[in-house]
Design an enzyme around this catalytic site. Sequence first.
Site, PDB file in Angstrom:
ATOM      1  N   HIS A 114       0.886  -1.172   0.000  1.00  0.00           N
ATOM      2  CA  HIS A 114       0.000   0.000   0.000  1.00  0.00           C
ATOM      3  C   HIS A 114       0.918   1.214   0.000  1.00  0.00           C
ATOM      4  O   HIS A 114       1.867   1.263   0.786  1.00  0.00           O
ATOM      5  CB  HIS A 114      -0.878  -0.026   1.258  1.00  0.00           C
ATOM      6  CG  HIS A 114      -2.039   0.904   1.176  1.00  0.00           C
ATOM      7  ND1 HIS A 114      -1.888   2.269   1.158  1.00  0.00           N
ATOM      8  CD2 HIS A 114      -3.368   0.662   1.089  1.00  0.00           C
ATOM      9  CE1 HIS A 114      -3.088   2.830   1.055  1.00  0.00           C
ATOM     10  NE2 HIS A 114      -4.003   1.874   1.012  1.00  0.00           N
ATOM     11  N   ARG A 128      -5.777   9.934  -1.606  1.00  0.00           N
ATOM     12  CA  ARG A 128      -5.255  10.275  -2.940  1.00  0.00           C
ATOM     13  C   ARG A 128      -6.411  10.449  -3.907  1.00  0.00           C
ATOM     14  O   ARG A 128      -6.399  11.339  -4.754  1.00  0.00           O
ATOM     15  CB  ARG A 128      -4.310   9.178  -3.437  1.00  0.00           C
ATOM     16  CG  ARG A 128      -2.974   9.188  -2.727  1.00  0.00           C
ATOM     17  CD  ARG A 128      -2.051   8.115  -3.286  1.00  0.00           C
ATOM     18  NE  ARG A 128      -2.493   6.783  -2.932  1.00  0.00           N
ATOM     19  CZ  ARG A 128      -2.866   5.842  -3.805  1.00  0.00           C
ATOM     20  NH1 ARG A 128      -2.832   6.080  -5.093  1.00  0.00           N
ATOM     21  NH2 ARG A 128      -3.264   4.659  -3.398  1.00  0.00           N
TER      22      ARG A 128
END
Length: 576
Positions: free
Chosen positions: A241, A263
């Site tokens: 991740h 994001r």
Amino acid sequence: MSPPPLRRLRTDILILGSGGAGLFAALHAHQAAPELSITVAVKGLLGKCGCTRMVQGGYNVALAEGDSVERHFMDTIEGGKWLSDQDLAWTLVTTAVERIHELENELGCFFDRNPDGTVHQKAFAGQTFDRTVHKGDLTGIEIINRLAEQVWSRGIERLEEHRAIELVRTADGSALAGVLMIDMRDGGFVFVEAGAVLLGTGGGPTMYKFHTPSGDKSCDGMAMALRAGLALRDMEMVQFHPTGLLAGAGTRMTGTVLEEGLRGAGGHLLNGAMERFMGRYDAKLERATRDIVSRSIYSEMRAGRTSPNGGVYISMAHLGPAQVARQFKGMVERCEDCGFDLAGGLVEVVPTAHYMMGGVVFRPDCTTALPGLFAAGEDTGGVHGANRLGGNGVANSTVFGGIAGDSMAAWLRRHPEQRVADEAAIRDSIARHEAPFAKPAGDLEPIREALFDCMWEDVGVLRDADGLRRALARLEALDGRLQQVGVADDDRAFNLTWHDWLNLNSLIAVSRVIATAALAREDSRGAHFREDFPQTDDLASSSYIVVRQGADGVALTREPVRFTRVAPGQTLLETV
Ligand SMILES: Cc1cc2nc3c(=O)[nH]c(=O)nc-3n(C[C@H](O)[C@H](O)[C@H](O)COP(=O)(O)OP(=O)(O)OC[C@H]3O[C@@H](n4cnc5c(N)ncnc54)[C@H](O)[C@@H]3O)c2cc1C
């Protein structure tokens, strides 16, 4: 102090692990055959451990108008770079629909809703439709709390703080007879004879310096499967991740995930020189997929353009601190607990080992090559291929956990006979697990640190043949070191040093398999990136890597992917 004598128990169904896979298996087995005795054995406390509880983002399922199981399937196969077993992936996407209704209507989960009352589904990377069902950013707590309540209310037996250590076959080796465990509370050995056993211990790449899974996970299930001679597949596929919290040394919060939605919502990644660097690597900038963003961050780190603790920054302030605090309440509070201002300041992040796509080879009905052993969840391989879509992890564990419960109940009807364990195998295993008490005491910490560094540096985000060969040599040496180190305190009750030793033993065994498979795969796809083989080979002739632990080390074979539903270049979606 003499250890407690070996205890013996018997149950019809034994479930190892109490994550989404284990608890769903228990409930389905009970529903299918209430007359059977069912026991859940778990290293931690039921409902309080494992990664399903930690699920933040949510659960992928094709529910909304305009979406379809075919679309979910194509996203899964394409995300997995055509390595998945398509029958497993099809089972995942089709049964997820049934499972989410079960979670809501039978088990009482509340998921977020739209104003019109339909279930809210959010966007997750790599998917062509917004299909991730969630409860805020704490979805796993909702699922596990409801599952645990239901298990508690049904008289299912619990062996909490019981660590499974060996899958024990019958004397002729033809089937599984039961599982040897350590009762962590008094340190005694317990042999549980069972008609059917579920391996649901949830993998967990905690051999990397930065990792997200819960501390109770140390790949014990995969290590037991290897020792029992079972085949594992896709072990080179470890998902990183991109945004693990980098909170500095000395805190277990380092590595914890800051979710992808940051994001997705427009967060920026900045290097130590405060440059927004993603443009150098991908046109989608911060919204590129996890593997690309992880590699980009790692490249910045390797070039020395780092934040003070050696990572990069995530910055959200330009979106308005009040808005960020509203939208990402859980994340903002978690960062605040560690002294960071996610809404208005900069937070240091680093790629962090998150999920293992590889695991035990199993069939869509959760049977394995060993009669009596079933497998589900993150211990298994083949569902996700080379990469897992965010949101397909908890779907995987709950879908196959439920199927395993049904299958075990049906299997026991056909195979009610008692199986007698190989007593010599039980004695051997006890002797191996007690061996550390007979050796000169040593410090495990340097071995753990060396394992973290080895896997992060040489078997991590970017790989090449030299690094992988170096890793294999380092891992062999670490195994040798561990086997020489003893545990000083012979008091077995909650002997955490002993359990650390056992954790490292499992992690090193599985790390060797990951490095072996990664060296063998000479192309780059999904989570596996070889700097010396950056190309992706022809998809139509894809093969997957299968490993087994032999007497002389790890044996490896390649199996062609069978495109049972769709071949590369084709789609199940109707094209206009
Ligand atoms: C921080 C984080 C966030 C995540 N977010 C998402 C998300 O948003 N969406 C998604 O789809 N997936 C997500 N995942 C992945 C998801 O959590 C896992 O894929 C899935 O929940 C695994 O379920 P499981 O039942 O296989 O294992 P787990 O839920 O991890 O359960 C494993 C169980 O096995 C027990 N155990 C381990 N070793 C032994 C042993 N030797 N003996 C007995 N018991 C043992 C453990 O104590 C635990 O109870 C996330 C993972 C993490 C770490």
